[in-house]
Scaffold this motif. Structure first.
Motif, short mmCIF file in Angstrom:
data_model
loop_
_atom_site.label_atom_id
_atom_site.label_comp_id
_atom_site.label_asym_id
_atom_site.label_seq_id
_atom_site.Cartn_x
_atom_site.Cartn_y
_atom_site.Cartn_z
N VAL A 129 0.86 -1.19 0.00
CA VAL A 129 0.00 0.00 0.00
C VAL A 129 0.89 1.23 0.00
O VAL A 129 1.64 1.46 0.96
N ALA A 130 0.82 2.00 -1.07
CA ALA A 130 1.61 3.22 -1.14
C ALA A 130 0.92 4.34 -0.37
O ALA A 130 -0.23 4.23 0.04
N ALA A 131 1.64 5.42 -0.18
CA ALA A 131 1.12 6.57 0.55
C ALA A 131 -0.12 7.13 -0.15
O ALA A 131 -0.21 7.14 -1.38
N SER A 132 -1.07 7.60 0.66
CA SER A 132 -2.26 8.23 0.10
C SER A 132 -2.03 9.70 -0.19
O SER A 132 -2.79 10.32 -0.94
N GLU A 133 -0.99 10.28 0.41
CA GLU A 133 -0.60 11.65 0.13
C GLU A 133 0.89 11.68 -0.21
O GLU A 133 1.68 11.06 0.50
N THR A 134 1.23 12.38 -1.26
CA THR A 134 2.64 12.49 -1.66
C THR A 134 3.01 13.95 -1.87
O THR A 134 2.14 14.81 -2.00
N PHE A 135 4.29 14.20 -1.92
CA PHE A 135 4.79 15.54 -2.19
C PHE A 135 6.11 15.42 -2.95
O PHE A 135 6.71 14.35 -2.99
N ALA A 136 6.55 16.52 -3.53
CA ALA A 136 7.78 16.50 -4.34
C ALA A 136 9.00 16.90 -3.53
O ALA A 136 9.99 16.16 -3.47
N VAL A 137 8.95 18.07 -2.91
CA VAL A 137 10.14 18.61 -2.25
C VAL A 137 9.95 18.83 -0.76
O VAL A 137 10.82 18.49 0.04
N ALA A 138 8.83 19.40 -0.37
CA ALA A 138 8.64 19.73 1.05
C ALA A 138 7.17 19.69 1.41
O ALA A 138 6.30 19.98 0.58
N LYS A 139 6.91 19.34 2.65
CA LYS A 139 5.55 19.33 3.18
C LYS A 139 5.63 19.61 4.68
O LYS A 139 6.51 19.07 5.37
N VAL A 140 4.73 20.44 5.16
CA VAL A 140 4.65 20.74 6.59
C VAL A 140 3.38 20.12 7.14
O VAL A 140 2.29 20.28 6.56
N ILE A 141 3.51 19.39 8.24
CA ILE A 141 2.35 18.79 8.91
C ILE A 141 2.09 19.57 10.20
O ILE A 141 2.99 19.70 11.04
N ASP A 142 0.87 20.07 10.33
CA ASP A 142 0.48 20.84 11.50
C ASP A 142 -0.08 19.90 12.55
O ASP A 142 -1.15 19.31 12.37
#
Length: 292
Positions: A135-148
């Motif tokens: 099962v791959a991630a349901s959310e992806t990003f390219a360079v950066a992501k901030v989780i609050d």
């Protein structure tokens, strides 16, 4: 320390699981809990999720992050996804998991019981890896992501290729802690597999060093927690590998000759994939010298 968890900073823990000497991270905030990597099988991941819930009772586990695509860090994704947890990874890691995960499982089906790359894995664990839902991630990003996380943030950063093309680091700024996945390892030499980027890896580590302070706790993918000096030293060794590969190629050494080269910071036998991958990246062999 809470049971087998070590608190590295405010509500920021690591636990070294004996299987593969794997480090799992947990960061808690007022809005929920984030888990770093999901382990290698359904049973291991189920135990991990129970461990996390006992560590932070009353808090919801909301996010799970894959530091890269390899099975020991991702094959527990299904357990977290089934529990309603959002699984996040860099986009290359998600694609690689779906492509390479089933190939690994097929190898186990065709050659049951033993993995030559991990000879200490028990046969029953190999059998479980072979049938784990990929099962791959349901959310992806390219360079950066901030989780609050409510009262704090966690930063996910793809700083370049290295161990794979989908490596990320997980930075917890207010705790001065960084989780590096297998871009850094302290249980043994860095792992160069057939999906590594040996020529890019030193620059990626330089970028990690740029994020560190004198007091940053660095959590490698496997092994004890380390500091900035350790990362700098390992970066120098990884840089030496890259320089040797580039130098051999530039001087016209054949791939066979390069594979027999013995002036490395790590055991030669562990660098075959690094040499092959480096030569591929450099465009084959420049036959300028009569090296055998």
């Amino acid at each position: 320390m809470t049971a087998n968890w070590t608190e590295l900073g405010d509500r920021c823990w690591v636990r070294r699981y004996p299987e593969w000497d794997l480090n799992i991270g947990v960061v808690a905030g007022s809005a929920g809990v984030l888990v770093i990597d999901t382990h290698a099988t359904v049973s291991y991941a189920t135990s991990l999720l129970d461990d996390v819930r006992q560590l932070v009772p009353g808090s919801e586990v909301r996010w799970a992050v894959n530091t890269h695509a390899h099975f020991d860090h991702t094959f527990g994704n299904s357990v977290f996804a089934d529990a309603g947890v959002t699984v996040i990874s860099q986009e290359n890691a998600a694609a690689q998991l779906l492509e390479r995960g089933p190939l690994l499982q097929q190898r186990y089906v065709e050659n049951p019981g033993v993995d030559p790359d991990f000879p200490t894995i028990p046969a029953d664990v190999i059998a479980e890896i072979a049938v784990a839902p990929v099962v791959a991630a349901s959310e992806t990003f390219a360079v950066a992501k901030v989780i609050d996380l409510g009262d704090r943030r966690v930063e996910l950063l793809h700083l370049g290729n290295g161990h794979t093309d989908g490596d990320i680091v997980v930075l917890v700024p207010d705790a001065d802690v960084i989780f590096t996945g297998d871009l850094v390892e302290s249980s043994g030499p860095p792992s160069y597999g057939d999906d590594c980027y040996p020529l890019d890896w030193p620059d990626t580590l330089d970028r990690i060093v740029g994020l560190l302070t004198a007091t940053t706790r660095v959590v490698p993918g496997h092994g004890p927690v380390v500091d900035a000096e350790f990362v700098r030293d390992q970066g120098g060794e990884i840089g030496s590998v890259a320089n040797n590969i580039s130098g051999l190629h530039h001087n016209g050494a054949t791939l066979d000759y390069a594979l027999r080269h013995d002036e490395w910071p790590y055991p030669t036998a562990q660098l075959a994939d690094a040499v092959r991958r480096g030569y591929e990246q450099l465009g084959g062999v420049r036959r300028t010298l009569p090296m055998a």
